[in-house]
Enzyme design. Structure first.
Site, PDB file in Angstrom:
ATOM      1  N   CYS A  69      33.300  41.680  30.041  1.00  0.00           N
ATOM      2  CA  CYS A  69      33.993  42.980  29.491  1.00  0.00           C
ATOM      3  C   CYS A  69      34.386  42.744  28.140  1.00  0.00           C
ATOM      4  O   CYS A  69      34.683  43.654  27.412  1.00  0.00           O
ATOM      5  CB  CYS A  69      35.233  42.995  30.399  1.00  0.00           C
ATOM      6  SG  CYS A  69      36.382  41.339  30.127  1.00  0.00           S
TER       7      CYS A  69
ATOM      8  N   GLU B  64      32.020  40.952  46.678  1.00  0.00           N
ATOM      9  CA  GLU B  64      31.309  40.915  47.600  1.00  0.00           C
ATOM     10  C   GLU B  64      29.729  40.521  47.129  1.00  0.00           C
ATOM     11  O   GLU B  64      28.921  39.984  47.967  1.00  0.00           O
ATOM     12  CB  GLU B  64      31.072  42.244  48.441  1.00  0.00           C
ATOM     13  CG  GLU B  64      30.451  43.434  47.501  1.00  0.00           C
ATOM     14  CD  GLU B  64      31.340  44.239  46.907  1.00  0.00           C
ATOM     15  OE1 GLU B  64      32.314  43.810  46.552  1.00  0.00           O
ATOM     16  OE2 GLU B  64      31.264  45.299  46.390  1.00  0.00           O
TER      17      GLU B  64
ATOM     18  N   GLU C 187      29.538  52.197  28.954  1.00  0.00           N
ATOM     19  CA  GLU C 187      29.373  50.599  29.169  1.00  0.00           C
ATOM     20  C   GLU C 187      27.986  50.505  29.578  1.00  0.00           C
ATOM     21  O   GLU C 187      27.850  50.833  30.745  1.00  0.00           O
ATOM     22  CB  GLU C 187      30.454  50.046  30.116  1.00  0.00           C
ATOM     23  CG  GLU C 187      30.453  48.826  30.159  1.00  0.00           C
ATOM     24  CD  GLU C 187      31.465  48.394  31.164  1.00  0.00           C
ATOM     25  OE1 GLU C 187      31.645  48.882  32.344  1.00  0.00           O
ATOM     26  OE2 GLU C 187      31.876  47.214  30.992  1.00  0.00           O
TER      27      GLU C 187
HETATM   28  P1  NAD Z   1      33.442  47.058  40.601  1.00  0.00           P
HETATM   29  O1  NAD Z   1      34.629  48.109  39.931  1.00  0.00           O
HETATM   30  O2  NAD Z   1      32.220  47.701  41.359  1.00  0.00           O
HETATM   31  O3  NAD Z   1      34.187  46.063  41.615  1.00  0.00           O
HETATM   32  C1  NAD Z   1      35.309  45.421  41.257  1.00  0.00           C
HETATM   33  C2  NAD Z   1      36.108  45.074  42.657  1.00  0.00           C
HETATM   34  O4  NAD Z   1      36.560  46.367  43.347  1.00  0.00           O
HETATM   35  C3  NAD Z   1      35.193  44.449  43.781  1.00  0.00           C
HETATM   36  O5  NAD Z   1      35.930  43.478  44.237  1.00  0.00           O
HETATM   37  C4  NAD Z   1      34.994  45.582  44.630  1.00  0.00           C
HETATM   38  O6  NAD Z   1      34.455  45.195  46.086  1.00  0.00           O
HETATM   39  C5  NAD Z   1      36.049  46.452  44.633  1.00  0.00           C
HETATM   40  N1  NAD Z   1      35.998  47.945  44.898  1.00  0.00           N
HETATM   41  C6  NAD Z   1      34.900  48.483  45.145  1.00  0.00           C
HETATM   42  N2  NAD Z   1      35.304  49.731  45.371  1.00  0.00           N
HETATM   43  C7  NAD Z   1      36.509  49.902  45.619  1.00  0.00           C
HETATM   44  C8  NAD Z   1      37.607  50.817  45.889  1.00  0.00           C
HETATM   45  N3  NAD Z   1      37.357  52.267  46.160  1.00  0.00           N
HETATM   46  N4  NAD Z   1      38.882  50.468  45.913  1.00  0.00           N
HETATM   47  C9  NAD Z   1      39.250  49.183  45.672  1.00  0.00           C
HETATM   48  N5  NAD Z   1      38.545  48.313  45.059  1.00  0.00           N
HETATM   49  C10 NAD Z   1      37.033  48.847  45.396  1.00  0.00           C
HETATM   50  O7  NAD Z   1      33.283  45.929  39.463  1.00  0.00           O
HETATM   51  P2  NAD Z   1      32.058  45.027  39.292  1.00  0.00           P
HETATM   52  O8  NAD Z   1      30.896  45.772  38.991  1.00  0.00           O
HETATM   53  O9  NAD Z   1      32.181  44.014  40.226  1.00  0.00           O
HETATM   54  O10 NAD Z   1      32.699  44.394  37.964  1.00  0.00           O
HETATM   55  C11 NAD Z   1      32.101  44.828  36.400  1.00  0.00           C
HETATM   56  C12 NAD Z   1      33.276  45.436  35.706  1.00  0.00           C
HETATM   57  O11 NAD Z   1      34.158  44.942  35.619  1.00  0.00           O
HETATM   58  C13 NAD Z   1      32.783  46.004  34.477  1.00  0.00           C
HETATM   59  O12 NAD Z   1      33.003  47.418  34.139  1.00  0.00           O
HETATM   60  C14 NAD Z   1      33.570  45.113  33.626  1.00  0.00           C
HETATM   61  O13 NAD Z   1      33.699  45.645  32.243  1.00  0.00           O
HETATM   62  C15 NAD Z   1      34.826  45.173  34.480  1.00  0.00           C
HETATM   63  N6  NAD Z   1      35.533  43.764  33.714  1.00  0.00           N
HETATM   64  C16 NAD Z   1      36.734  44.055  33.197  1.00  0.00           C
HETATM   65  C17 NAD Z   1      37.359  43.083  32.646  1.00  0.00           C
HETATM   66  C18 NAD Z   1      38.846  43.423  32.002  1.00  0.00           C
HETATM   67  O14 NAD Z   1      39.515  42.286  31.744  1.00  0.00           O
HETATM   68  N7  NAD Z   1      38.969  44.521  31.693  1.00  0.00           N
HETATM   69  C19 NAD Z   1      36.957  41.769  32.995  1.00  0.00           C
HETATM   70  C20 NAD Z   1      35.763  41.702  33.937  1.00  0.00           C
HETATM   71  C21 NAD Z   1      35.210  42.574  34.103  1.00  0.00           C
END
Ligand code: NAD
Length: 491
Positions: A283, A178, A384
């Site tokens: 990440c 979002e 992190e």
């Molecule tokens: P986030 O967890 O806040 O959100 C990720 C997605 O989950 C969004 O689309 C959000 O709308 C959705 N979401 C939120 N609450 C939810 C729920 N209760 N149930 C299901 N979906 C839900 O993550 P972010 O802040 O957008 O991204 C950053 C994070 O992503 C960092 O921790 C980073 O390390 C991680 N990341 C990991 C990788 C990997 O390959 N392991 C790659 C990129 C980013």
């Protein structure tokens, strides 16, 4: 788009959401409001799931050689609009244009790999498992699948999954983050040109509630999630509870070990790019630098200099080397953690708090930060940060460094800088992480390798990209066949 409000794409048409809640989409450098994104209700997830289900029977019967013709066209439209899409990523996500181009390149590489599906999704067979009996394994699509994407790679992360899902004969629902929904909105506008049958590819915008409607929807058979560890764990169990196939990438805290025999000048340049590139919001960003023996003094001086001289600003401006973090909340959190590390005994050798960038005074900037003397076990050593902050830890031996790498709760990436092959092999062998870099600062797997991740950085079995994605998006059917001569017509 209507009056700045983003639309959903369902069943081959753009639809206005009936959402009562909308969020502003901001440029994190200028804080300009660019659009509003709907927090789509569960009913719109249902429409997308129904449209995908309706498209499934014909799509799975379309031969893989024909399905990939759409992917060739997908590559072509992405290439033609490469620059505009890269600029959109910079505008909404904050990373500099060069980094956005890198993201687009990897997105397209995944389309290219998925074009090999006719070979990649082949099964295998055995003739005469018993006299006159043959056995074969064929791969069939799982059904309707979906991706829930994070903010830090608005294009690339959906492309770790979506091209493979479609090529394997599944139909699909994308829920962008979002915070960065504009890139995917543009990509879907372009994908309209490739003529996919209606309902094969859908998009629903929203945040937590929309995502949970996807997790709970009975039609959706598989979910790919990438985001923070807390949400990844929640998604993993909630999707599994309704019997879905699920893969969840989580957060990270990536250590980089520097041995005294490394080329310090080159290593520092690479490590600075890893720690401060994308403002540390990768990440695979280096978060802890563990110096061994005499590497401490030379590396500390060099990395402090690299941090202090990095040019910070709006990613579309010439000469800028690092952009803002994503939100004011994120900026506040990163600054708080820097403060906490000082309370915990570290020294802010280069302190990026309170950054004011000329012309972008309200932007969400944190300058590169180097924390010297971080103590293992403290919060800052374990959490992190997801900002341009590198903590320094010193040890005396490679064994101590590897023990530290393996102590952390995450296991996304660890890197070693050295000119010693035996040390490199030992590190590769013993580091308990999914992605290893040797003299490489961002060990990001190419599209034909799985994007791995271990421990609290990943929940599930199969990763995104390459053959893992093909496994994830197909289910195996095993057939045992006997054709007795006496049951068949004479030939
Ligand atoms: P986030 O967890 O806040 O959100 C990720 C997605 O989950 C969004 O689309 C959000 O709308 C959705 N979401 C939120 N609450 C939810 C729920 N209760 N149930 C299901 N979906 C839900 O993550 P972010 O802040 O957008 O991204 C950053 C994070 O992503 C960092 O921790 C980073 O390390 C991680 N990341 C990991 C990788 C990997 O390959 N392991 C790659 C990129 C980013």
């Amino acid at each position: 788009m209507e009056n700045g409000r983003l639309l959903n794409y369902i069943g081959g048409e753009w639809r206005a959401s009936s959402a009562s809640d909308w969020l502003d989409v901001l440029n994190p450098a200028t804080v300009e409001v660019m659009r509003q994104v709907p927090l789509s209700p569960a009913a719109e997830v249902d429409q997308a799931a129904q449209a995908a289900a309706a498209a499934l029977p014909d799509w799975r019967r379309t031969p893989p050689t024909e399905r990939i013709q759409y992917l060739f066209k997908m590559k072509a439209v992405l290439e033609e609009n490469f620059e505009d899409l890269s600029r959109t990523i910079t505008m909404e996500c904050g990373k500099i244009l060069e980094e956005a181009r890198g993201e687009m390149r990897r997105s397209i590489e995944n389309v290219e790999v998925a074009c090999g599906i006719p070979a990649l999704m082949q099964g295998y067979n055995s003739e005469d498992i018993a006299s006159g009996i043959d056995e074969l394994m064929i791969r069939q699509p799982v059904g309707v699948a979906a991706v829930l994407a994070p903010f830090n790679f608005p294009a690339m992360i959906p492309f770790w999954f979506m091209p493979y899902a479609l090529a394997c004969g599944n139909t699909y629902v994308v829920k962008p983050s979002e915070r960065v929904p504009l890139t995917m909105q543009k990509i879907f506008r372009l994908l309209e040109q490739i003529g996919l049958p209606k309902g094969v590819l859908n998009m629903v915008n929203g945040a937590r509630d929309t995502a949970e409607a996807i997790l709970d929807h009975p039609i959706i058979r598989a979910v790919s999630f990438v985001g923070s560890t807390a949400t990844a764990k929640h998604v993993y169990s909630r999707a599994a509870a309704s019997g879905k196939r699920v893969q969840c990438g989580g957060g990270a805290k990536n250590p980089i070990v520097i041995l005294p025999d490394a080329d310090i000048e080159t290593s520092t340049r690479i490590i600075a790019d890893s720690a401060f590139g994308c403002a540390g919001q990768r990440c695979l960003a280096a978060s802890l630098a563990i110096t061994v023996g005499e590497a401490r003094d030379t590396f500390t001086e060099a990395i402090a200099d690299a941090a202090a001289t990095r040019v910070v600003g709006f990613g579309l401006d010439a000469g800028v080397q690092m952009g803002p973090v994503i939100t004011a909340a994120s900026q506040g959190r990163v600054e708080r953690l820097i403060g906490q590390s000082v309370t915990e005994g570290a020294e802010a050798l280069v302190d990026g708090r309170g950054a004011k960038i000329k012309g972008y005074e309200t932007g969400f900037f944190v300058r590169p930060t180097v924390l010297r003397g971080v103590t293992p076990g403290t919060e800052v050593a374990q959490t992190e940060i997801f900002g341009p902050v590198l903590g320094l830890i010193h040890v005396n031996t490679v064994d101590e460094a590897i023990a530290l790498v393996n102590e952390g709760r995450y296991g996304n990436m660890a890197c070693l800088f050295t000119s010693n092959g035996a040390a490199a092999r030992k590190f590769r062998y013993e580091a308990e992480v999914g992605n290893v870099g040797i003299n490489v600062g961002i060990a990001a797997p190419m599209a034909f390798f799985p994007f791995s991740g271990w421990r609290e950085s990943f929940f599930g079995d199969l990763h995104g990209q390459g053959l893992d994605a093909v496994e994830f998006f197909t289910q195996k059917k095993v057939v045992v066949e006997r054709w007795p001569k006496e049951w068949s017509r004479k030939f």
